[in-house]
Enzyme design. Structure first.
Site, PDB file in Angstrom:
ATOM      1  N   TYR A 133       1.946  -6.476 -19.632  1.00  0.00           N
ATOM      2  CA  TYR A 133       2.728  -6.213 -19.952  1.00  0.00           C
ATOM      3  C   TYR A 133       3.021  -6.200 -21.874  1.00  0.00           C
ATOM      4  CZ  TYR A 133       1.311  -1.557 -17.935  1.00  0.00           C
ATOM      5  OH  TYR A 133       0.931  -0.958 -16.657  1.00  0.00           O
ATOM      6  N   LYS A 180       5.124  -9.826  -5.855  1.00  0.00           N
ATOM      7  CA  LYS A 180       3.897 -10.635  -5.494  1.00  0.00           C
ATOM      8  C   LYS A 180       4.963 -12.380  -5.092  1.00  0.00           C
ATOM      9  CE  LYS A 180       0.378 -10.587  -2.874  1.00  0.00           C
ATOM     10  NZ  LYS A 180       0.084 -10.192  -1.661  1.00  0.00           N
ATOM     11  N   ASP A 213       3.011  -4.743  -1.676  1.00  0.00           N
ATOM     12  CA  ASP A 213       2.410  -4.966  -1.070  1.00  0.00           C
ATOM     13  C   ASP A 213       2.704  -4.289   0.035  1.00  0.00           C
ATOM     14  OD1 ASP A 213       2.292  -7.500  -0.772  1.00  0.00           O
ATOM     15  OD2 ASP A 213       0.634  -7.808   0.273  1.00  0.00           O
ATOM     16  N   ASP A 237       4.622  -0.581 -12.533  1.00  0.00           N
ATOM     17  CA  ASP A 237       4.082   0.731 -13.259  1.00  0.00           C
ATOM     18  C   ASP A 237       3.423   1.484 -12.247  1.00  0.00           C
ATOM     19  OD1 ASP A 237       2.681   2.855 -15.135  1.00  0.00           O
ATOM     20  OD2 ASP A 237       0.954   0.998 -15.592  1.00  0.00           O
TER      21      ASP A 237
END
Ligand code: NAP
Length: 488
Positions: A133, A180, A213, A237
């Site tokens: 972002y 991640k 995930d 988000d």
């Protein structure tokens, strides 16, 4: 932090675009009706401002108002196609360094979902100004785009500390860090490492790490196991839209963008243009954001009264907006009728699940100095040079090796979209015209100087168009870069 004028706390009110003005008006009416000590200063941002020719979508008088009040309640802002380059919404968050976005969801009475009865009550704390972002994008070749994922140690420490402080203020028991880091060891890994360090200072709160995930999977499978989740901007988000759906949808998801100086309160949802002006949209998300604002301003009693009136209204179900009963059913209350019902219920408490008890949030203190991490030793040992060419690796590799002949640097490998394609390892890779060419010092104990690097670039430029160079550094003996897939 509150700005007081004539005995009232002044808040900048931005109606926003699409359904924004209807939701914001509903929240304003309820906050006024509860007798909260608020004076609104209406300012604008978003579509109407883009159309006036302000490219950022955020005019100076809005910035001046926020600098003064330090507190904003806003509706969603749209980014109309053809106006402005950046989202005015992201711009607002970044202009005032609101580094954490707090997104709570809880099971609501009278709002039936497949999860009803399981007691979902969790908060996503999303890093709010870094990551993809930051919006640093380049077309490296006409066909290959790049977006830089910038994650800083300081940015991670800020959001992690705030997540733990928020957990304490809201009487919560655990904070999970979702990253991640198994794949992006440096960027996402910085959040994980920082989280593990900072967690040691919050021994009263349970802390654990989950891969993002699996976090998404667990949120759908067993959401009640989560309390607070802290995560990077992009991950946050996505999973916060997911968590809002667990409790009834975006119409029910409030948020607070918090920084050391400024706080901006807004729904998670966008401007939902198809419902604009129809007086049918659910204002709960913006109203919930106003509740968070009242708590932030220390008006805890007014916040609890508004939240309880909302919960009573949902519990009794006499007035429900179309997203709960089905927009076409004809049974839905209008936005204004739903708001009237909440106002009529001020002073009542729901039968079950009243508002939580909150203690004031202790905002972590951070120095305004430029954040620097000082290694004891550092060394430049090579460079990745990114070139544009339609040659196959079997042609490019030997050509670059020849160009570096007699130079302090030698070609180690070439990769395409992160995977080694030269020297050939018998793999099967479909190449595009952007290659990363890794050059390392022939003398493994040496140090690369800028003049040597510039000389190499001059040599490469005799045959190839290069668009980007990244130095390969070691900090305290550890490489500051990752290997390509398949690189030994
Ligand atoms: P959106 O405006 O959030 O709407 C997506 C869907 O969510 C709606 O079609 C509706 O679902 C549901 N929804 C949203 N708000 C609701 C509410 N108050 N009550 C009930 N349901 C609600 O997302 P979008 O259509 O992707 O984005 C539209 C514009 O908003 C874009 O310009 C985007 O850039 C902007 N945006 C702004 C912000 C912000 O300012 N914070 C955030 C996100 C997006 P159904 O269709 O199922 O009824």
């Amino acid at each position: 932090m509150a700005h007081i004028e004539n005995g009232k706390t002044v808040v900048t009110l931005i109606p926003g675009d699409g359904v924004g003005p209807e939701c914001v008006e509903s929240a304003r009416r309820v906050v006024d009706a509860v007798g909260a000590n608020i004076e609104w200063e209406v300012r604008h941002a978003g579509e109407s401002v883009f159309k006036q020719g302000v490219p950022s979508g955020v005019p100076d008088d809005t910035i001046a108002s926020i600098r003064k009040t330090r507190c904003v309640l806003k509706g969603p802002l749209g980014t109309p196609v053809g106006y402005g380059e950046k989202s005015a919404n992201v711009t607002l968050r970044k202009l005032f360094e609101t580094y954490a976005n707090i997104r709570p969801v809880r099971e609501l009475p009278g709002v039936t979902t497949p999860y009803s009865g399981r007691g979902i009550d969790l908060v996503v704390v999303r890093e709010n100004v870094e990551d993809l972002y930051a919006g640093i994008e380049h077309m490296q070749t006409p066909g290959v785009a790049q977006c830089l994922k910038l994650i800083s140690r300081k940015g991670c420490e800020k959001v992690v500390r705030l997540a733990f402080e928020f957990a304490r203020s809201a009487g919560r028991k655990s904070v999970a860090c979702a990253t991640k880091s198994n794949i992006m060891k440096m960027t996402e890994g910085t959040l994980k490492r920082t989280f593990e360090e900072v967690a040691k200072e919050y021994k009263d709160i349970e802390s654990w790490h989950v891969i993002i995930d699996n976090c998404a999977h667990q949120l759908v499978k067993k959401p009640e196991q989560f309390d607070v989740i802290v995560t990077t901007n992009m991950n946050g988000d996505i999973i916060s839209d997911l968590t809002s759906a667990l409790v009834g949808g975006l119409g029910f998801a409030p948020s607070a963008n918090l920084g050391s100086e400024v706080a901006i309160f807004e729904a998670v949802h966008g401007s939902a243009p198809k419902y604009a002006g129809k007086n049918c949209i659910n204002p709960t998300a913006v109203l919930g954001s106003a509740v968070m604002m009242l708590r932030h301003l220390g008006q805890l009693e007014a916040a609890a009264r508004v939240e309880n009136a909302l919960l009573v209204t949902l519990e009794e179900g006499k007035a429900r907006t179309g997203d709960v009963v089905g927009y076409d059913s004809g049974k839905a209350a209008s936005t204004t009728a739903f708001t009237d019902a909440i106002i009529a219920n001020l002073g009542r408490v729901p039968k079950a699940g009243a508002a939580r008890a909150y203690k004031p949030l202790k905002m972590p203190a951070f120095s305004g100095a430029v954040a620097t991490v000082h290694p004891k030793a550092r060394r430049v040992i090579g460079a990745d040079v990114f070139v544009e060419t339609d040659q196959l690796p079997a042609v490019l590799g030997p050509a670059l090796t020849a160009l570096a002949e007699g130079h302090a640097l030698k070609l180690k490998m070439v990769s395409n979209r992160g995977t080694q394609v030269y020297p050939d390892r018998g793999t099967m890779i479909d190449c595009v015209d952007q290659y990363r060419c890794r050059f390392v010092l022939r003398d493994a104990a040496g140090e690369l100087g800028d003049a040597q690097l510039l000389d190499l670039l001059t040599r490469v430029a005799t045959k190839y168009r290069w668009m980007h160079v990244e130095k390969l550094q070691e900090f305290d003996g550890a490489p500051s870069y990752t290997k390509a897939q398949g690189e030994d």
